[in-house]
Enzyme design. Structure first.
Site, short mmCIF file in Angstrom:
data_model
loop_
_atom_site.label_atom_id
_atom_site.label_comp_id
_atom_site.label_asym_id
_atom_site.label_seq_id
_atom_site.Cartn_x
_atom_site.Cartn_y
_atom_site.Cartn_z
N GLN A 167 3.70 0.71 2.18
CA GLN A 167 4.46 -0.53 3.33
C GLN A 167 5.98 -1.44 2.55
OE1 GLN A 167 2.47 -2.44 5.96
NE2 GLN A 167 2.92 0.37 5.93
N ASP B 290 0.58 -1.21 0.07
CA ASP B 290 0.15 -0.05 -0.49
C ASP B 290 0.80 1.24 0.58
OD1 ASP B 290 -1.33 -2.14 0.52
OD2 ASP B 290 -1.66 -0.98 2.96
C1 FRU Z 1 -4.14 -3.75 3.02
C2 FRU Z 1 -2.87 -4.46 4.04
C3 FRU Z 1 -3.31 -3.35 5.24
C4 FRU Z 1 -2.73 -3.36 6.53
C5 FRU Z 1 -1.06 -3.90 5.34
C6 FRU Z 1 0.25 -4.32 5.74
O1 FRU Z 1 -2.78 -3.86 1.67
O2 FRU Z 1 -3.45 -4.89 4.08
O3 FRU Z 1 -4.69 -3.34 6.00
O4 FRU Z 1 -2.07 -2.39 7.47
O5 FRU Z 1 -1.79 -4.40 4.24
O6 FRU Z 1 1.01 -4.42 5.18
#
Ligand code: FRU
Length: 453
Positions: free
Chosen positions: A38, A22
């Site tokens: 992420q 994300d």
């Molecule tokens: C969405 C998610 C979020 C979480 C993140 C973890 O893709 O699952 O809900 O914060 O990715 O990497």
């Protein structure tokens, strides 16, 4: 494990190496656009989440900055999950989810944490600000994440994804005077969502829309075929009751690969993750997995959320299409403008044997990546998914504009405000574009993208 990136998309954001998902904390601060994401640098699979960081002057040229958040403190022992950013008092504040794994399953804890920076490069963590104690009774503390923060009427407001114990996804609203002390306001919809869990809720106060992702969401009337998908809802939060007054809703993207879109703080532009959970990622062998979509300008028109790509283009090559046109292109922005369109058949990234097609068929767009190159396998078992097909409604406008943002490993297609995004992994020699059109008039334009790398 040390990962080296040996190939990468030309202008789409990836990690410096390894895995990304994300987009997080999208914001304009001190004269630059900041995008966090992420990030797990040590493998091409998801792992302990960091916040990677890039900046840009023009939303097209991106430059890496050091990792902004790394896990390991008491509040984010096993990961710094998704969240958002806000400028306050001249500083850049990040709200994110601290992930504490414990023994897994129900013993997982997810709490909302705060970090600040006065240079936009290094961040000081302040620890948990919305903990389990603020989660109302009956909600699962193991599924409580992805804070999106904004300012309205003298208060900071924050929505998070949540889940009812033995229930499905919810979105919770909190408010605060100072970003540190929060109180629970309400459950925005007050009822279970279609998805088993909601992720990455995003609210845009200026235009009045909500975006959110739903996991394992059954498809009604083949409205969407990805098992995890993203919705938009046009409407507004009523701050006096803490409820969302929904007007209309729809699907954010009709392609295979788009998830977790987030809007830049205070600007009508969002980016998403140009990928999808539960699929193999063939680019892992090049040392990267996952990228972000190009930024997309959002408009709300007649109750519909519409989007168009924001790419800083260079030189443009133009041609009139009488009925067929060939070009050589692997990356750039292609625009086809057609009057009274009756037929449209496009092959992209073709070398004869391999190609990706986008065709107007019985009044709808049909995208086919079954021959695009390396196979991408997901968990979807419906006929279209198994055949590598996705469909998108056609606007049927007298003047249709089809825009394709093409990069080494992806195509993002826009028409009538809708979008269809997919990764593709074609052979590197597949560089031909073949377009056959039946229309009263048709113009083709290919814009190059020159980066100041
Ligand atoms: C969405 C998610 C979020 C979480 C993140 C973890 O893709 O699952 O809900 O914060 O990715 O990497």
């Amino acid at each position: 494990m040390t990962i080296t990136k040996i190939k990468e998309p030309f202008f789409h954001v990836t990690g410096e190496r390894g895995w990304i998902n994300d987009p997080n904390g999208l914001i304009y601060y001190k004269g630059q656009y900041h995008a966090f994401f992420q990030y797990y640098p040590n493998d091409t699979k998801w792992g302990p989440m960091h916040w990677g960081h890039v900046v840009s002057d023009d939303l097209t040229n991106w430059k890496y900055l050091p990792v902004a958040l790394a896990p390991g403190d008491e509040c984010d022992k096993n990961g710094c999950f998704s969240g958002s950013a806000i400028v306050h008092g001249g500083k850049l504040w990040l709200m994110y989810t601290g992930f504490i794994e414990n023994e897994g399953g129900e013993s997982i804890r997810q709490i909302q944490c705060l970090a600040e920076s006065d240079d936009g490069v290094t961040f000081k963590k302040h620890g948990v600000v919305i903990g389990e104690d603020l989660l109302p009774d009956g909600y699962a503390p193991c599924d409580f994440r992805d804070p999106k923060v904004w300012l309205h009427d003298g208060y900071f407001w924050c929505i998070t994804a949540a889940r009812k114990i033995e229930g499905r996804g919810r979105i919770l609203l909190f408010k605060s005077k100072d970003l540190f002390n929060w109180e629970f306001v309400n459950d925005l919809f007050g009822k279970d969502s279609a998805g088993t869990m909601i992720e990455c809720p995003d609210y845009n106060e200026e235009l009045g829309y909500l975006l959110f992702c739903e996991q394992f969401q059954p498809s009604e009337n083949k409205e969407h075929l990805n098992v995890h998908t993203c919705r938009w809802c046009v409407g507004r939060i009523d701050y006096s009751t803490g409820t969302f007054k929904e007007e209309t809703r729809g699907i954010v993207d009709y392609g295979f690969d788009m998830y977790a879109p987030q809007t830049f703080a205070g600007k009508p532009v969002f980016m998403g993750w140009l990928n999808m959970w539960d699929r193999n990622v063939p680019s892992a062998k090049y040392g990267f997995a996952g990228m972000l979509t190009v930024p997309r300008r959002v408009l709300v028109e007649n109750g519909r959320l519409c989007q168009e790509p924001v790419v800083n283009c260079g030189e443009v090559y133009k041609a009139t299409v009488s009925d067929r046109l060939e070009d050589k292109v692997t990356k750039g922005v292609i625009t086809v403008k057609a009057t009274n369109l009756e037929g449209f058949e496009l092959k992209m990234r073709s070398n004869g044997d391999n190609y990706t097609s986008f065709v107007l068929c019985d009044g709808e767009w049909v995208f086919d990546r079954s021959k695009s190159g390396e196979a991408i396998v997901g968990v979807e078992k419906d006929e279209d998914s198994l055949k590598g097909i996705r469909r998108m409604p056609y606007s049927n406008e007298q003047e249709a504009t089809i825009t394709i943002v093409m990069d080494e490993f992806s195509v993002e297609i826009f028409e009538g405000g809708r979008a269809l995004s997919s990764t593709i992994y074609p052979p590197f020699d597949a560089n031909r574009l073949e377009l056959t059109v039946k229309a009263a008039a048709c113009e083709y334009a290919r814009a190059d993208i020159t980066l100041n790398k």
